[in-house]
Motif scaffolding. Sequence first.
Motif, PDB file in Angstrom:
ATOM      1  N   SER A 175       0.808  -1.216   0.000  1.00 38.41           N
ATOM      2  CA  SER A 175       0.000   0.000   0.000  1.00 38.41           C
ATOM      3  C   SER A 175       0.840   1.265   0.000  1.00 38.41           C
ATOM      4  O   SER A 175       0.397   2.308  -0.446  1.00 38.41           O
ATOM      5  CB  SER A 175      -0.938   0.021   1.214  1.00 38.41           C
ATOM      6  OG  SER A 175      -0.199   0.063   2.424  1.00 38.41           O
ATOM      7  N   LYS A 176       2.088   1.174   0.532  1.00 37.89           N
ATOM      8  CA  LYS A 176       2.870   2.396   0.667  1.00 37.89           C
ATOM      9  C   LYS A 176       4.362   2.090   0.583  1.00 37.89           C
ATOM     10  O   LYS A 176       4.835   1.075   1.100  1.00 37.89           O
ATOM     11  CB  LYS A 176       2.541   3.065   1.999  1.00 37.89           C
ATOM     12  CG  LYS A 176       3.131   4.439   2.198  1.00 37.89           C
ATOM     13  CD  LYS A 176       2.733   5.022   3.555  1.00 37.89           C
ATOM     14  CE  LYS A 176       1.257   5.334   3.627  1.00 37.89           C
ATOM     15  NZ  LYS A 176       0.899   5.989   4.917  1.00 37.89           N
ATOM     16  N   VAL A 177       5.096   2.972  -0.090  1.00 32.99           N
ATOM     17  CA  VAL A 177       6.554   2.947  -0.072  1.00 32.99           C
ATOM     18  C   VAL A 177       6.996   4.216   0.631  1.00 32.99           C
ATOM     19  O   VAL A 177       6.735   5.323   0.160  1.00 32.99           O
ATOM     20  CB  VAL A 177       7.154   2.880  -1.497  1.00 32.99           C
ATOM     21  CG1 VAL A 177       8.676   2.909  -1.434  1.00 32.99           C
ATOM     22  CG2 VAL A 177       6.686   1.619  -2.219  1.00 32.99           C
ATOM     23  N   ILE A 178       7.639   4.062   1.787  1.00 27.87           N
ATOM     24  CA  ILE A 178       8.059   5.200   2.596  1.00 27.87           C
ATOM     25  C   ILE A 178       9.550   5.424   2.364  1.00 27.87           C
ATOM     26  O   ILE A 178      10.364   4.533   2.624  1.00 27.87           O
ATOM     27  CB  ILE A 178       7.785   4.951   4.084  1.00 27.87           C
ATOM     28  CG1 ILE A 178       6.299   4.605   4.297  1.00 27.87           C
ATOM     29  CG2 ILE A 178       8.172   6.175   4.920  1.00 27.87           C
ATOM     30  CD1 ILE A 178       5.989   4.053   5.662  1.00 27.87           C
ATOM     31  N   ILE A 179       9.906   6.593   1.864  1.00 30.72           N
ATOM     32  CA  ILE A 179      11.298   6.895   1.517  1.00 30.72           C
ATOM     33  C   ILE A 179      11.791   8.036   2.392  1.00 30.72           C
ATOM     34  O   ILE A 179      11.133   9.074   2.514  1.00 30.72           O
ATOM     35  CB  ILE A 179      11.409   7.298   0.035  1.00 30.72           C
ATOM     36  CG1 ILE A 179      10.813   6.202  -0.854  1.00 30.72           C
ATOM     37  CG2 ILE A 179      12.863   7.567  -0.357  1.00 30.72           C
ATOM     38  CD1 ILE A 179      10.568   6.648  -2.268  1.00 30.72           C
ATOM     39  N   SER A 180      12.953   7.858   3.007  1.00 29.62           N
ATOM     40  CA  SER A 180      13.517   8.944   3.810  1.00 29.62           C
ATOM     41  C   SER A 180      13.883  10.104   2.889  1.00 29.62           C
ATOM     42  O   SER A 180      14.116   9.925   1.695  1.00 29.62           O
ATOM     43  CB  SER A 180      14.752   8.467   4.573  1.00 29.62           C
ATOM     44  OG  SER A 180      15.768   8.058   3.680  1.00 29.62           O
ATOM     45  N   GLY A 181      13.951  11.299   3.439  1.00 31.87           N
ATOM     46  CA  GLY A 181      14.200  12.492   2.641  1.00 31.87           C
ATOM     47  C   GLY A 181      15.481  12.450   1.844  1.00 31.87           C
ATOM     48  O   GLY A 181      15.575  13.062   0.780  1.00 31.87           O
ATOM     49  N   ASN A 182      16.482  11.704   2.340  1.00 36.33           N
ATOM     50  CA  ASN A 182      17.731  11.605   1.584  1.00 36.33           C
ATOM     51  C   ASN A 182      17.844  10.289   0.829  1.00 36.33           C
ATOM     52  O   ASN A 182      18.888   9.976   0.256  1.00 36.33           O
ATOM     53  CB  ASN A 182      18.938  11.784   2.511  1.00 36.33           C
ATOM     54  CG  ASN A 182      19.057  10.678   3.542  1.00 36.33           C
ATOM     55  OD1 ASN A 182      18.277   9.726   3.547  1.00 36.33           O
ATOM     56  ND2 ASN A 182      20.026  10.803   4.430  1.00 36.33           N
ATOM     57  N   GLY A 183      16.764   9.490   0.824  1.00 44.14           N
ATOM     58  CA  GLY A 183      16.716   8.262   0.029  1.00 44.14           C
ATOM     59  C   GLY A 183      17.574   7.128   0.526  1.00 44.14           C
ATOM     60  O   GLY A 183      17.670   6.091  -0.130  1.00 44.14           O
ATOM     61  N   SER A 184      18.193   7.275   1.687  1.00 42.56           N
ATOM     62  CA  SER A 184      19.101   6.237   2.167  1.00 42.56           C
ATOM     63  C   SER A 184      18.370   5.019   2.716  1.00 42.56           C
ATOM     64  O   SER A 184      18.929   3.926   2.777  1.00 42.56           O
ATOM     65  CB  SER A 184      20.031   6.801   3.246  1.00 42.56           C
ATOM     66  OG  SER A 184      19.277   7.284   4.346  1.00 42.56           O
ATOM     67  N   THR A 185      17.140   5.202   3.135  1.00 42.00           N
ATOM     68  CA  THR A 185      16.342   4.078   3.626  1.00 42.00           C
ATOM     69  C   THR A 185      14.959   4.101   2.991  1.00 42.00           C
ATOM     70  O   THR A 185      14.433   5.163   2.644  1.00 42.00           O
ATOM     71  CB  THR A 185      16.180   4.119   5.160  1.00 42.00           C
ATOM     72  OG1 THR A 185      15.513   5.336   5.536  1.00 42.00           O
ATOM     73  CG2 THR A 185      17.524   4.025   5.849  1.00 42.00           C
ATOM     74  N   TYR A 217      11.017   2.338  -8.085  1.00 42.45           N
ATOM     75  CA  TYR A 217      10.163   1.220  -7.691  1.00 42.45           C
ATOM     76  C   TYR A 217       9.163   1.040  -8.818  1.00 42.45           C
ATOM     77  O   TYR A 217       8.337   1.912  -9.066  1.00 42.45           O
ATOM     78  CB  TYR A 217       9.428   1.493  -6.372  1.00 42.45           C
ATOM     79  CG  TYR A 217       8.507   0.345  -6.000  1.00 42.45           C
ATOM     80  CD1 TYR A 217       8.967  -0.697  -5.203  1.00 42.45           C
ATOM     81  CD2 TYR A 217       7.196   0.296  -6.492  1.00 42.45           C
ATOM     82  CE1 TYR A 217       8.138  -1.769  -4.905  1.00 42.45           C
ATOM     83  CE2 TYR A 217       6.368  -0.771  -6.193  1.00 42.45           C
ATOM     84  CZ  TYR A 217       6.843  -1.803  -5.398  1.00 42.45           C
ATOM     85  OH  TYR A 217       6.026  -2.865  -5.111  1.00 42.45           O
ATOM     86  N   GLY A 218       9.238  -0.073  -9.523  1.00 42.50           N
ATOM     87  CA  GLY A 218       8.394  -0.247 -10.693  1.00 42.50           C
ATOM     88  C   GLY A 218       8.640   0.870 -11.687  1.00 42.50           C
ATOM     89  O   GLY A 218       9.782   1.150 -12.050  1.00 42.50           O
TER      90      GLY A 218
END
Length: 230
Positions: free
Chosen positions: A23-33, A168-169
């Motif tokens: 349902s959701k992809v949560i990305i940190s602001g700097n994309g590291s996680t 992602y996709g």
Amino acid sequence: MKKIYLFVLSTTLVLNTFSQRLSKVIISGNGSTSVFSFLLNENVVLNISQDGSIAEWGVDRYAGRPVDYIQRKLEGFGGRVDYYNEKDDSAFRGKIKFIGTTQIKYFASYDRVELIGKIKSVGPINFDYYTMLDDAMLTNKVKSIGSANINYYSSFENAAIKGKIKSYGSVSMTYYNSLDDKAFAGKIKTLGSSSFTYYGSQERTYSPGSVKLGNQIQVVNGVHFFVNNY
């Protein structure tokens, strides 16, 4: 009577197949996680880290909202929760086996060493991972979830972006690199059709590096992409 039984059985199989989804992809602001959030039955949310481990899970009573800008604290689940027991493979002994009707499987002790203990599937949704045969920056990260491939910037990229999630996709992400203002170097620049700008190191309106413009939520093919920039 036989037809009724077959209908009920087929309906149950269909419901179980579609009772869990990303349902959701949560990305940190700097994309590291990045965290991949699944919605199971009874509003259960299962968050899986990019290394294939369970980060958090519980009930979010409002998880089914079309667009959700809030990351709520998850509540306890009062339904069925089963664990693998002492007779099971050592790689997943003691780990969660069922949440409600959703079974979670893991790679076993006889699988590739990089995969051992990582989540193999959530219900019918399979996971794959980058291994030691791939770029060192990618090893152990989730490579695909179901039919969606996940790409990361390689070790040959700019220092500010290497190893970060690239797509992602069909949804791609770009980042400001080390040549940009130090206040926002490495922060996410675009996610899909949304662009992000930040206050620079010389600006005084808000603290340097804070978001000036950008849509925190993008919804693509029913998946919410949530940029944790705020």
